[in-house]
Every structure is written in structure tokens, then in C-alpha cells.
Design an enzyme around this catalytic site. Structure first.
Site, mmCIF file in Angstrom:
data_model
loop_
_atom_site.group_PDB
_atom_site.id
_atom_site.type_symbol
_atom_site.label_atom_id
_atom_site.label_comp_id
_atom_site.label_asym_id
_atom_site.label_seq_id
_atom_site.Cartn_x
_atom_site.Cartn_y
_atom_site.Cartn_z
ATOM 1 N N GLU A 56 71.190 58.993 56.076
ATOM 2 C CA GLU A 56 71.014 59.197 57.283
ATOM 3 C C GLU A 56 69.823 59.152 57.922
ATOM 4 O O GLU A 56 68.878 59.655 57.197
ATOM 5 C CB GLU A 56 71.570 60.489 57.945
ATOM 6 C CG GLU A 56 71.505 60.585 59.433
ATOM 7 C CD GLU A 56 72.180 59.745 60.147
ATOM 8 O OE1 GLU A 56 71.436 59.270 61.314
ATOM 9 O OE2 GLU A 56 73.562 59.277 60.037
ATOM 10 N N CYS A 62 90.158 67.594 84.191
ATOM 11 C CA CYS A 62 90.219 66.428 83.402
ATOM 12 C C CYS A 62 91.460 66.444 82.585
ATOM 13 O O CYS A 62 91.504 67.583 81.832
ATOM 14 C CB CYS A 62 88.979 66.101 82.986
ATOM 15 S SG CYS A 62 88.941 64.783 81.829
ATOM 16 N N CYS A 66 84.159 52.354 65.373
ATOM 17 C CA CYS A 66 84.587 52.622 66.770
ATOM 18 C C CYS A 66 84.623 51.660 67.758
ATOM 19 O O CYS A 66 84.981 51.669 68.784
ATOM 20 C CB CYS A 66 83.812 53.815 67.234
ATOM 21 S SG CYS A 66 82.021 53.501 67.453
ATOM 22 N N CYS A 114 89.695 57.014 82.143
ATOM 23 C CA CYS A 114 91.051 56.915 81.575
ATOM 24 C C CYS A 114 91.939 55.922 81.960
ATOM 25 O O CYS A 114 92.634 55.932 82.550
ATOM 26 C CB CYS A 114 91.848 58.294 81.776
ATOM 27 S SG CYS A 114 91.157 59.931 80.921
ATOM 28 N N GLN A 155 82.448 64.692 65.760
ATOM 29 C CA GLN A 155 83.788 63.782 66.006
ATOM 30 C C GLN A 155 84.343 64.810 67.376
ATOM 31 O O GLN A 155 84.639 65.743 67.430
ATOM 32 C CB GLN A 155 84.777 63.563 65.376
ATOM 33 C CG GLN A 155 84.355 62.420 64.290
ATOM 34 C CD GLN A 155 84.464 61.156 64.736
ATOM 35 O OE1 GLN A 155 84.768 60.752 65.953
ATOM 36 N NE2 GLN A 155 84.217 60.002 63.817
#
Length: 444
Positions: free
Chosen positions: A324, A150, A399, A73, A274
């Protein structure tokens, strides 16, 4: 030891703060633009340490005790609203620098509650002397950072991890040692649906040998009734891969179900799904809006994975074709279409570039191509195939904006960039997702 004071002038591609020393740029973590930084230099000019002289108004104290050790993070020291502003400006600068043109970038879409959002946790275990630790690999290393909580992982999953650690100690289970191949438990993978609340626990061992597994699972279920399935996965490979090929269901049905935009999706241990399903719904909603779909459209969903976006948008169009290369993902996609009773979607196990080339050869009409490639982006072969097919729109979900802008350059002879929408899929990290609409140029 020389000491200098300098100002943070910008962010790099990893959203680290940039400072200038002797006319050279240096990227340093845990900094915010505008802050003054005191820097100690060694005799040969290397940075030995630094500290912030005047903290930004956007700086907060990270709540995580391992924030400076883990590296996961990297923006947890910044107010969340400012994080969204930084990510928006990062995308703006990236597009300007790459295209020498100002593109309007919409404000990054954030979360209402930006903590505990991950629906998948992957934890590694290790014995160090008599102590058992569990945690994450420090960014860029093989060092394990021990943790108790976390701030971006699901809280229930974190609680289950700590129970597993306690049970391993109580039942004298050793962590798997990849050097001498001793011990039992190698990793724990936990998936939890935010909508159905179902929880899957995958216990990854270094061999088929898992003595006491029945008692271990019984004790775990007794403590956590929210667990709906437990799987034993065997990974004997000496690689960084978490899961192996062989697995056995120890409890429950071996999968969990999530609901995304009113569609059900079965999630197995190996399914790609996701990680932030709340933001995924916003991302897909934005993609559908940009595509401006009609009941006459045929949509090609390239890199379709387990079929999530294709299934979500199927009700708006005439037909969806998903392609795919990963066979297991295609099998999952077919099942997901069946459980949602969607009959106007068809999935194919193939290389997307070759598949699209064959569509173009047969002069098949595709109105919209949706592409969501991996972080490495797409390639010239795929993009050439799309350009030959020439759909009226391409919706490019990425992404990694760096590889996205590289790919977009190959489209610009025939397409205009109509909309750029960042989405914060991973709050408090350096990552930002972007969805872009490419519209075919008017033929003269």
C-alpha cells in the site's frame, strides 16, 4: 412549446433512463425502462420538463423528502429487487459491449435490509442568514441540501447530527465560513460499528480555536451515551478534503473497533474502511471462494489499505503480502494484524507496481494476486508487473466496472475471465461493485 411522448428504452452508465428524441439519446433521472414519458421541448429542442405517463410496476414513492434535490440515492424510486436486476443486467451489457462476447454474470448480491447501511456519515454545516443548515452537497455542486433524516445513513448517527445542530444553535456556535474564515465548526464526521455499536464523532473546525469545546462535548455525551470517542480535527485548507492533519482526542480512546468475518479492526478518524460492512463481508467471502485458496498459497494483496481482506483470508493460506502506498494505512494494517494475532501476513509501504516488478525480478512465487484499486482503476504499469509475475489467479475487486473492463483487456492474452459477481455495496445508488476471477490460461 412542442410536446412529445416517448418510451424509456435502456439505462446509461449512471443508471439514468434513456429516451430517444429526434434520433438522439437523452439520459434523464427518475425513470424506469418501459415507461412512457411526456416531454416538453423548447423552440431550440431542449428538454424543459418531463413527466411519466404510465408508471412501471417497479416504481415506488421514494420515502425521502429531499430525494429529488440531493442526488445521492438516484434509484430510490425503484423496488429493491428490480434495482438488483438492473445492476446485474448493466454489468452483463457492459461486458458484452466491451468484449463482444457473452459472459455469464451472477445475480447481484443484495442486502436483506437495504436502508440505514452506511457506517460513516459526513455532514457539512452552514449559516444562511440567521438559519443554520446541515446536510450534503448536492451531486455535482457546492450547494448544501439541508436534511433531518437520510434513508441510507445509520439512524443513530443521524440522531447525533441533529443533536449537534441543536447544540450549535443553543450555544451560539457559528458554522465555519470558508469565504471569510469566520465561525467554528466546518464538518462533522461520524463512524459507527454495526457489530460493537461503538461510535466516533469527529468535529472538524476551520482553525485551532474551539472555545467551549469541553461544555459542547459534555452536553453531546450526556444526550448520546452511545458515543465512545470524540475527536477535534483541524482543517485550515481551502480544499474539498473533509479532514485536516492535526487532531486532538477530546473524549475516549480516539478510535472504534469493528468485527468483520470474526476479525477485529481498529478504525481511526482517517482510516479507510468499507462504508457498508455488512456487504463487505459478503464481498470478501465471494472473493475467497473464487480464489479457491489452499494452505500452500502465497497471496499478494495489492492496494491493501488497512489490510482488511488480507487479514480475513490469512488463515486459509501459507503467507499474505500486503502492499500500500499510503503510509498511515500501512501502519493501521500492521496494528490490525497484531490485534488479530496473525503472523503470516507482512505489509509494505510501497508503490504496488514497483513492488511487484521487484518480486518478479527476484523470481519470487506468488500464487494469487488480489487487487482492489480506486475508482480510477489500475494502470498499464501495474498490470504489466502482474503479467510478469504471472500468478495462477488474479482476483480483481472493483467499485467501478467501467474502469475494470478497461483493465481486464490487458490481461486477456494470458488469463481467462472465469467468474463475474456483482455485489450491491450501495443500495439505492447508481454504484455496483464487482469481483472477478481471472485464471491463467493453460500453457501449450
Amino acid at each position: 412549446m412542442p410536446n412529445i411522448t416517448t418510451k424509456v428504452i435502456d439505462y446509461d452508465e449512471f443508471l439514468k433512463g434513456i429516451v430517444v428524441i429526434n434520433k438522439e439519446n437523452y439520459s434523464l433521472p427518475n425513470l424506469i425502462v418501459g415507461e412512457d414519458v411526456n416531454i416538453d421541448l423548447s423552440k431550440d429542442g431542449k428538454i424543459t420538463r418531463y413527466f411519466i405517463k404510465n408508471p412501471s410496476n417497479n416504481r415506488i414513492n421514494p420515502p425521502c423528502p429531499i430525494y429529488d434535490k440531493c442526488g445521492g440515492c438516484s434509484l430510490l424510486h425503484i423496488e429493491y429487487k428490480e434495482q438488483l436486476k438492473i445492476k446485474t443486467e448493466y454489468v452483463e451489457k457492459l461486458f458484452f459491449n466491451e468484449f463482444d462476447k457473452i459472459y455469464e454474470v451472477s445475480s447481484c448480491i443484495g442486502m436483506e435490509e437495504a436502508h440505514y447501511y452506511r457506517n460513516k456519515n459526513q455532514i457539512v454545516f452552514k449559516n444562511i442568514g440567521q438559519k443554520l443548515i446541515c446536510g450534503f452537497y448536492k451531486e455535482g455542486t457546492h450547494e448544501i441540501i439541508d436534511y433531518n433524516k437520510c434513508y441510507i445513513q445509520d439512524e443513530i448517527c443521524d440522531n447525533i447530527i441533529q443533536t449537534i445542530k441543536d447544540l450549535m444553535i443553543k450555544m451560539h456556535f457559528k458554522a465555519y465560513n470558508e469565504d471569510n474564515h469566520s465561525g467554528i465548526i466546518r464538518h462533522i464526521l461520524i463512524k459507527r460499528s454495526k457489530t460493537t455499536k461503538e461510535v466516533m464523532v469527529v468535529i472538524v473546525t476551520g482553525s485551532e480555536f474551539f472555545p467551549g469545546s469541553n461544555n459542547f462535548v459534555k452536553a453531546l455525551i450526556a444526550k448520546h451515551r452511545e458515543i465512545t470517542t470524540v475527536i477535534h480535527n483541524v482543517n485550515t485548507r481551502s480544499t474539498s478534503a473533509i479532514l485536516g492533519e492535526r487532531e486532538k482526542i477530546l473524549y475516549g480512546k480516539g478510535l472504534i473497533t469493528d468485527i468483520l468475518l470474526n476479525n477485529k479492526f481498529n478504525i481511526s478518524s482517517k482510516s479507510f474502511y468499507q462504508i457498508n460492512s455488512i456487504q463487505c463481508a459478503k464481498l470478501y467471502t465471494e472473493a475467497i471462494k473464487l480464489a479457491n485458496l489452499s494452505k500452500e498459497d502465497t497471496v499478494l494483496d495489492a492496494y491493501c489499505g488497512v489490510g482488511t481482506i488480507g487479514i480475513v483470508l490469512a488463515k486459509y493460506v501459507k503467507k499474505v503480502i500486503g502492499v500500500e502506498i499510503v503510509k498511515d494505512a500501512v501502519n493501521d494494517a500492521i496494528i490490525n494484524a497484531k490485534i488479530n494475532n496473525i503472523k503470516n501476513i507482512h505489509f509494505f509501504n510501497a508503490d504496488a507496481s514497483e513492488f511487484i516488478k521487484n518480486l518478479a525480478k527476484r523470481n519470487e512465487k506468488i500464487d494469487i494476486v488480489i487487487m482492489d484499486p480506486p475508482r480510477s482503476g489500475s494502470d498499464q504499469k501495474f498490470i504489466n508487473a502482474v503479467l510478469r509475475l504471472l500468478p495462477k489467479k488474479v482476483i480483481y475487486i472493483s467499485c467501478n466496472p467501467l474502469t475494470q473492463v478497461r483493465d481486464l483487456k490487458l490481461f486477456l492474452d494470458k488469463y481467462n475471465i472465469k467468474k463475474i459477481q456483482p455485489v450491491d455495496m450501495f443500495p439505492h445508488t447508481k454504484h455496483v461493485e464487482t469481483v472477478i476471477c481471472l485464471s491463467q490460461k493453460t500453457q501449450k
